[in-house]
Write an enzyme that holds these catalytic residues in place. Structure first.
Site, mmCIF file in Angstrom:
data_model
loop_
_atom_site.group_PDB
_atom_site.id
_atom_site.type_symbol
_atom_site.label_atom_id
_atom_site.label_comp_id
_atom_site.label_asym_id
_atom_site.label_seq_id
_atom_site.Cartn_x
_atom_site.Cartn_y
_atom_site.Cartn_z
ATOM 1 N N SER A 10 -27.625 2.082 -13.537
ATOM 2 C CA SER A 10 -26.286 1.628 -13.183
ATOM 3 C C SER A 10 -25.526 1.245 -14.457
ATOM 4 O O SER A 10 -25.431 2.045 -15.387
ATOM 5 C CB SER A 10 -26.381 0.461 -12.195
ATOM 6 O OG SER A 10 -25.129 0.122 -11.661
ATOM 7 N N ARG B 276 -20.367 -10.896 -3.535
ATOM 8 C CA ARG B 276 -21.729 -10.358 -3.486
ATOM 9 C C ARG B 276 -21.965 -9.560 -2.213
ATOM 10 O O ARG B 276 -22.636 -8.518 -2.235
ATOM 11 C CB ARG B 276 -22.741 -11.504 -3.571
ATOM 12 C CG ARG B 276 -24.199 -11.076 -3.527
ATOM 13 C CD ARG B 276 -24.521 -10.111 -4.650
ATOM 14 N NE ARG B 276 -25.962 -9.858 -4.735
ATOM 15 C CZ ARG B 276 -26.507 -8.996 -5.575
ATOM 16 N NH1 ARG B 276 -25.732 -8.323 -6.416
ATOM 17 N NH2 ARG B 276 -27.811 -8.823 -5.610
ATOM 18 N N ASP C 262 -27.239 7.453 -2.874
ATOM 19 C CA ASP C 262 -26.377 6.551 -3.645
ATOM 20 C C ASP C 262 -24.932 7.019 -3.516
ATOM 21 O O ASP C 262 -24.561 8.069 -4.030
ATOM 22 C CB ASP C 262 -26.826 6.566 -5.114
ATOM 23 C CG ASP C 262 -26.032 5.619 -5.995
ATOM 24 O OD1 ASP C 262 -25.093 4.970 -5.493
ATOM 25 O OD2 ASP C 262 -26.346 5.544 -7.200
ATOM 26 N N HIS D 165 -27.913 2.987 -3.928
ATOM 27 C CA HIS D 165 -27.787 2.723 -5.362
ATOM 28 C C HIS D 165 -28.947 1.880 -5.876
ATOM 29 O O HIS D 165 -29.318 1.976 -7.053
ATOM 30 C CB HIS D 165 -26.457 2.019 -5.643
ATOM 31 C CG HIS D 165 -26.172 1.832 -7.095
ATOM 32 N ND1 HIS D 165 -26.095 2.874 -7.992
ATOM 33 C CD2 HIS D 165 -25.949 0.703 -7.824
ATOM 34 C CE1 HIS D 165 -25.827 2.410 -9.202
ATOM 35 N NE2 HIS D 165 -25.739 1.093 -9.124
ATOM 36 N N ASP D 166 -29.514 1.063 -5.027
ATOM 37 C CA ASP D 166 -30.664 0.240 -5.429
ATOM 38 C C ASP D 166 -31.928 1.068 -5.649
ATOM 39 O O ASP D 166 -32.973 0.505 -5.998
ATOM 40 C CB ASP D 166 -30.949 -0.828 -4.358
ATOM 41 C CG ASP D 166 -30.060 -2.048 -4.508
ATOM 42 O OD1 ASP D 166 -29.449 -2.215 -5.584
ATOM 43 O OD2 ASP D 166 -29.972 -2.836 -3.552
#
Length: 381
Positions: free
Chosen positions: A157, A227, A324, A357-358
């Site tokens: 990232s 968040r 992602d 994305h994680d």
């Protein structure tokens, strides 16, 4: 819990602090007369100094990439999956360095540290860093540690963007560049997501123009909402459906039940937001997301990504993750294609996963095998 050293862990680690008295000038022209970087190292630097690997952290990461700080730690460092004896980034033969970036909130000079000119926290007055600034500060740290060159620079990232910037700005310093779930610059949609998160923080009544620490306040509501928005974009639709579905955490669908409905996914996001809001500095979140927005690898090369990457001398591993949608595979393919057009050695892989994305942080046999195979060629034989 007792730290288990039998699972390839680097064990107990102690953060270190490097103090720099030389002025540091940001891309904006702002100057820090002195600054500190907090970092951790794993493994040993060999006599030739050719086994050093730099790990660059992402938005909410830190210098604590592997191991534990105490016997009572519940969680290891954020990339313990990959770093340790016998792991893909094998600390039995590699010397691994990870620092907390300037402007962050885990000990390096940043908004929550003291401004020597005022004897108060920097707060909103801390200079806006850019990815290029972090790379230059990491180079200072390497020189401080007597590292002549990186055998590899690795990140996911925002960390992957730093790895790419390293390969362009200091080509003689980088033998291998590994960029995971990264992009050469943010799309308008990504910038928009970051602006929503920032707006949530700046709209919090306790924001106080960034000087909340001096006033004894914390904009926890804004940070929690930021968040929640960010975390949502790191997960895939299929992954969320598999994990949460339409299950309720509280209440029921019974016609006679008048209690509030709370879906599992709602409860999860509320928990993530609440936990993050007291652990991460609001000013840092604003600075980090703006640094993301400002990153453009080709900007100084007349917006020509091929020209930018033509100066690199590294061997490249570019990896994306199929689900992602924050930094989708097409963004990594842009980097791959530019590297090929520039005549640079590059390997590209798209990892099949529902982790969104994680994905670069989570277990996946194909991903871990790829990283292990690549890292076998990094450093001395």
């Amino acid at each position: 819990m007792a730290v288990n050293l039998s699972d390839g862990s680097v064990g107990l680690v102690t953060p270190q602090v490097a103090h720099f008295d030389e002025p540091f000038t940001f891309s904006s022209g702002a100057v820090l007369r002195s600054h500190e970087l907090v970092y951790e190292t794993y493994g040993q630097l060999n006599n030739a100094g050719d086994n050093a690997v730099l790990i660059c952290h992402a938005l909410s990461g830190s210098h604590h990439a592997a191991g534990y700080h105490s016997q009572d730690d519940r969680r290891p460092g954020w990339w313990d999956l990959a770093i340790g004896p016998g792991k893909p980034i094998d600390t039995d033969r590699l010397y691994v360095v990870c620092s907390n970036n300037l402007g962050c909130c885990d000990g390096s000079s940043g908004p929550n540290t003291i401004n020597p000119a005022t004897s108060e926290p920097w707060g909103g007055a801390f200079p806006q860093p850019q990815v290029k600034d972090w790379v230059r500060s990491q180079k200072r740290l390497a020189e401080h540690l007597n590292i002549p060159r990186w055998a590899a620079v690795i990140g996911g990232s925002l960390g992957g963007m730093q790895a790419l910037q390293w390969a362009v700005d200091f080509p003689d310093w980088v033998e291998h560049c590994i960029a995971l779930a990264a992009a050469p610059g943010l799309t308008a949609q990504n910038i928009a997501f970051n602006e929503i998160a920032r707006h949530a923080i700046l709209s919090d009544p306790d924001w106080c123009q960034g000087d909340y620490l001096a006033q004894g306040k914390l904009p926890t509501r804004g940070v929690a909402l930021a968040r929640m928005v960010g975390h949502l974009t790191y997960m895939s639709a299929d992954g969320m459906s598999d994990r949460f579905g339409r299950e309720l955490r509280e209440g029921s669908f019974a016609p006679s039940d008048n209690s509030e409905w709370v879906f599992q996914v709602e409860s999860y996001l509320r928990h993530q937001g609440a936990r993050f809001s007291t652990q991460f500095d609001a000013n840092t979140y604003v600075l980090m997301t703006r640094a993301l927005d400002l990153f453009d690898l080709a900007a100084e090369y007349k917006n020509d990504l091929v020209a930018a990457l033509s100066v690199a001398k590294a061997n490249f591993l570019i990896a994306s993750f199929s689900s992602d949608w924050r930094f989708p595979p097409q963004r990594s393919i842009e980097i791959r294609d530019a590297l090929l057009a520039a005549g640079k050695p590059v390997t590209y892989a798209n990892i099949d996963t529902d982790n969104g994305h994680d994905g670069f942080l989570l277990p996946n046999p194909t991903y871990q095998a790829l990283l292990s195979a690549w890292m076998c060629r990094v450093g001395p034989a």
